[in-house]
Design a protein around this motif. Structure first.
Motif, PDB file in Angstrom:
ATOM      1  N   VAL A  74     -68.297 -70.535  63.082  1.00  0.00           N
ATOM      2  CA  VAL A  74     -68.765 -70.530  64.140  1.00  0.00           C
ATOM      3  C   VAL A  74     -69.975 -71.572  63.926  1.00  0.00           C
ATOM      4  N   ALA A  75     -71.283 -70.716  62.274  1.00  0.00           N
ATOM      5  CA  ALA A  75     -71.743 -71.339  62.472  1.00  0.00           C
ATOM      6  C   ALA A  75     -72.020 -72.322  61.285  1.00  0.00           C
ATOM      7  N   ALA A  76     -71.102 -72.320  60.451  1.00  0.00           N
ATOM      8  CA  ALA A  76     -71.082 -73.259  59.452  1.00  0.00           C
ATOM      9  C   ALA A  76     -70.672 -74.663  60.604  1.00  0.00           C
TER      10      ALA A  76
ATOM     11  N   GLY B 251     -73.858 -68.468  73.203  1.00  0.00           N
ATOM     12  CA  GLY B 251     -72.940 -67.644  74.150  1.00  0.00           C
ATOM     13  C   GLY B 251     -72.501 -66.554  73.241  1.00  0.00           C
ATOM     14  N   VAL B 252     -72.199 -66.549  71.574  1.00  0.00           N
ATOM     15  CA  VAL B 252     -71.258 -65.691  71.003  1.00  0.00           C
ATOM     16  C   VAL B 252     -72.018 -65.105  70.070  1.00  0.00           C
ATOM     17  N   MET B 253     -73.584 -65.551  69.889  1.00  0.00           N
ATOM     18  CA  MET B 253     -74.557 -64.581  69.117  1.00  0.00           C
ATOM     19  C   MET B 253     -76.063 -64.119  69.666  1.00  0.00           C
ATOM     20  N   THR B 254     -76.271 -62.589  69.347  1.00  0.00           N
ATOM     21  CA  THR B 254     -77.246 -62.238  69.963  1.00  0.00           C
ATOM     22  C   THR B 254     -78.546 -63.214  69.435  1.00  0.00           C
ATOM     23  N   GLU B 255     -79.552 -63.110  70.122  1.00  0.00           N
ATOM     24  CA  GLU B 255     -80.700 -64.309  69.699  1.00  0.00           C
ATOM     25  C   GLU B 255     -81.099 -64.373  68.770  1.00  0.00           C
ATOM     26  N   SER B 256     -81.105 -63.069  68.273  1.00  0.00           N
ATOM     27  CA  SER B 256     -81.476 -62.817  67.015  1.00  0.00           C
ATOM     28  C   SER B 256     -81.045 -63.681  66.225  1.00  0.00           C
ATOM     29  N   GLN B 257     -79.625 -62.836  65.900  1.00  0.00           N
ATOM     30  CA  GLN B 257     -78.238 -64.089  65.056  1.00  0.00           C
ATOM     31  C   GLN B 257     -78.954 -65.356  65.354  1.00  0.00           C
ATOM     32  N   PHE B 258     -78.883 -66.155  65.918  1.00  0.00           N
ATOM     33  CA  PHE B 258     -79.680 -66.747  66.432  1.00  0.00           C
ATOM     34  C   PHE B 258     -80.118 -68.038  65.733  1.00  0.00           C
ATOM     35  N   GLN B 259     -81.273 -67.307  66.318  1.00  0.00           N
ATOM     36  CA  GLN B 259     -83.036 -67.152  65.396  1.00  0.00           C
ATOM     37  C   GLN B 259     -82.750 -67.761  64.131  1.00  0.00           C
ATOM     38  N   LYS B 260     -81.636 -66.637  63.675  1.00  0.00           N
ATOM     39  CA  LYS B 260     -81.792 -66.860  62.518  1.00  0.00           C
ATOM     40  C   LYS B 260     -80.647 -67.584  61.415  1.00  0.00           C
ATOM     41  N   LEU B 261     -80.002 -68.225  62.189  1.00  0.00           N
ATOM     42  CA  LEU B 261     -79.005 -68.944  62.016  1.00  0.00           C
ATOM     43  C   LEU B 261     -79.995 -70.826  62.115  1.00  0.00           C
ATOM     44  N   LEU B 262     -81.114 -70.865  62.770  1.00  0.00           N
ATOM     45  CA  LEU B 262     -81.720 -71.452  62.830  1.00  0.00           C
ATOM     46  C   LEU B 262     -82.791 -71.957  61.213  1.00  0.00           C
ATOM     47  N   ARG B 263     -82.964 -70.500  61.348  1.00  0.00           N
ATOM     48  CA  ARG B 263     -84.251 -70.485  60.500  1.00  0.00           C
ATOM     49  C   ARG B 263     -84.064 -70.888  58.784  1.00  0.00           C
ATOM     50  N   SER B 264     -82.622 -70.130  58.600  1.00  0.00           N
ATOM     51  CA  SER B 264     -81.134 -70.289  57.169  1.00  0.00           C
ATOM     52  C   SER B 264     -81.359 -72.636  57.505  1.00  0.00           C
ATOM     53  N   GLU B 265     -81.084 -72.580  58.490  1.00  0.00           N
ATOM     54  CA  GLU B 265     -80.483 -73.402  58.349  1.00  0.00           C
ATOM     55  C   GLU B 265     -82.328 -74.682  57.902  1.00  0.00           C
ATOM     56  N   LYS B 266     -83.037 -74.227  57.989  1.00  0.00           N
ATOM     57  CA  LYS B 266     -84.205 -74.915  57.579  1.00  0.00           C
ATOM     58  C   LYS B 266     -84.952 -74.505  56.112  1.00  0.00           C
ATOM     59  N   LYS B 267     -84.304 -73.569  56.298  1.00  0.00           N
ATOM     60  CA  LYS B 267     -84.356 -73.561  54.646  1.00  0.00           C
ATOM     61  C   LYS B 267     -83.422 -74.143  53.757  1.00  0.00           C
TER      62      LYS B 267
ATOM     63  N   THR C  55     -62.149 -66.543  72.389  1.00  0.00           N
ATOM     64  CA  THR C  55     -61.729 -64.558  72.331  1.00  0.00           C
ATOM     65  C   THR C  55     -63.096 -64.348  72.206  1.00  0.00           C
ATOM     66  N   THR C  56     -62.708 -62.428  72.222  1.00  0.00           N
ATOM     67  CA  THR C  56     -63.233 -61.600  72.119  1.00  0.00           C
ATOM     68  C   THR C  56     -63.912 -61.485  70.965  1.00  0.00           C
ATOM     69  N   ASP C  57     -62.793 -61.615  69.705  1.00  0.00           N
ATOM     70  CA  ASP C  57     -63.329 -61.319  68.476  1.00  0.00           C
ATOM     71  C   ASP C  57     -64.892 -62.127  68.358  1.00  0.00           C
ATOM     72  N   ARG C  58     -65.560 -60.672  67.401  1.00  0.00           N
ATOM     73  CA  ARG C  58     -66.712 -61.804  66.844  1.00  0.00           C
ATOM     74  C   ARG C  58     -67.220 -60.429  65.630  1.00  0.00           C
ATOM     75  N   SER C  59     -66.031 -60.904  64.863  1.00  0.00           N
ATOM     76  CA  SER C  59     -66.207 -60.559  63.376  1.00  0.00           C
ATOM     77  C   SER C  59     -66.793 -61.446  62.010  1.00  0.00           C
ATOM     78  N   ARG C  60     -67.798 -61.093  61.228  1.00  0.00           N
ATOM     79  CA  ARG C  60     -67.936 -61.614  60.900  1.00  0.00           C
ATOM     80  C   ARG C  60     -66.927 -63.043  59.805  1.00  0.00           C
ATOM     81  N   GLY C  61     -65.845 -63.091  59.533  1.00  0.00           N
ATOM     82  CA  GLY C  61     -65.690 -64.482  59.591  1.00  0.00           C
ATOM     83  C   GLY C  61     -66.080 -65.145  60.727  1.00  0.00           C
ATOM     84  N   LEU C  62     -65.723 -65.111  61.869  1.00  0.00           N
ATOM     85  CA  LEU C  62     -65.522 -66.342  63.155  1.00  0.00           C
ATOM     86  C   LEU C  62     -67.123 -66.132  63.056  1.00  0.00           C
TER      87      LEU C  62
END
Length: 295
Positions: free
Chosen positions: A249-251, A272-288, A238-245
């Motif tokens: 997706v991140a989990a 496709g559902v995240m901005t590039e900055s959101q995706f990179q932040k996800l990867l960094r949080s995973e490394k931490k 869907t086009t839903d990009r809410s915080r919960g969604l």
């Protein structure tokens, strides 16, 4: 009258009706189930449910399969109560089957119903599949609370979740019943399809929560890359990009990477559902997170 004659035939010392007992044990809307042929065997139940599972059709097909499972439970409870009240011990047939032992649905039987919903042409199939799954879990809990351990295990498995996720996915190959459309216009079909995607996406979040609990209890089991892909596909349809969604997706993506099941298609869906900055932040949080675990 006929009613008065029936009342007169009742014994004076009537105990609470057995039907009241069964109504309390089985969901009320399923108590009026179809009864199969007299004293069916497990082989017959398996055959009937496998036949239903192969059918792709309207909601009616899956509902009939549900009726078989709940009818099996009603029949089992009735026989269980009868055996207890009459102190009946097991009797075996020539084939070695105990005909006095109550038959309850196996994991395969429950999954056959979920398979029916996954193949259903009803746009609400994700909701109905998940509702049936939750009723299954409630039935298991009720058996555990009274200290009953059935011979045939009826715990959910990886296939159970895979079939529910499949019910949530709506793509180009998905077709719905013409009966659900107010008209055959393209706008009506588009509206129904969008609604089915929203339902599937929201149900997928609930399924993911159950998967996390199930994985904690079965640490040795790993989801396949195909299951992760379909789960992300359902979440992101869907086009839903809410915080919960995005949190779901991140989990799912982090769990997928931990299990070593990441593929290019999976990564592309998440990007496709995240901005590039959101995706990179996800990867960094995973490394931490990984570094904190090592320390």
């Amino acid at each position: 009258t006929q009613d008065s004659s029936l009342e007169a035939a009742e014994p004076a010392s009537t105990t609470p009706a057995a039907s009241d007992y069964h109504i309390n044990m089985v969901p009320k809307h399923l108590i009026q189930t179809k009864q199969a042929i007299p004293t069916p065997t497990r082989a017959i139940y398996n055959m009937v449910l496998l036949m239903y599972g192969k059918e792709a059709g309207s909601r009616y097909v899956a509902e009939q399969a549900e009726d078989v499972v709940w009818g099996m439970i009603v029949r089992g409870l009735q026989l269980e109560e009868f055996n207890q009240s009459h102190d009946i011990e097991g009797t075996t047939t020539k084939g070695g089957e105990d005909m006095s032992a109550p038959l309850y649905p196996s994991t395969q039987n429950w999954n056959c119903v979920l398979q029916c919903w996954s193949r259903s042409s009803d746009p609400n199939r994700a909701f109905f599949a998940y509702s049936f799954f939750k009723s299954w879990m409630e039935w298991n809990d009720s058996r555990g609370k009274v200290g009953v351990v059935d011979e045939v295990g009826a715990s959910c498995d990886l296939q159970s979740f895979h079939l529910m996720i499949k019910s949530c996915v709506v793509d180009e190959s998905t077709t719905f019943d013409d009966e659900v459309f107010d008209s055959n216009s393209a706008s009506s079909k588009k509206l129904i399809t969008q609604r089915a995607k929203v339902i599937g996406s929201r149900v997928a979040i609930g399924i993911w929560r159950d998967i996390r609990v199930w994985k904690d209890q079965n640490a040795e089991i790993t989801l396949t890359s195909d299951t992760y892909y379909q789960l992300l596909q359902a979440l992101c349809q869907t086009t839903d990009r809410s915080r919960g969604l995005l949190a779901a997706v991140a989990a799912v993506f982090q769990s997928c990477r931990r299990d070593g099941m990441e593929t290019k298609h999976i990564t592309d869906i998440v990007r496709g559902v995240m901005t590039e900055s959101q995706f990179q932040k996800l990867l960094r949080s995973e490394k931490k997170s990984a570094a904190s675990v090592k320390n």
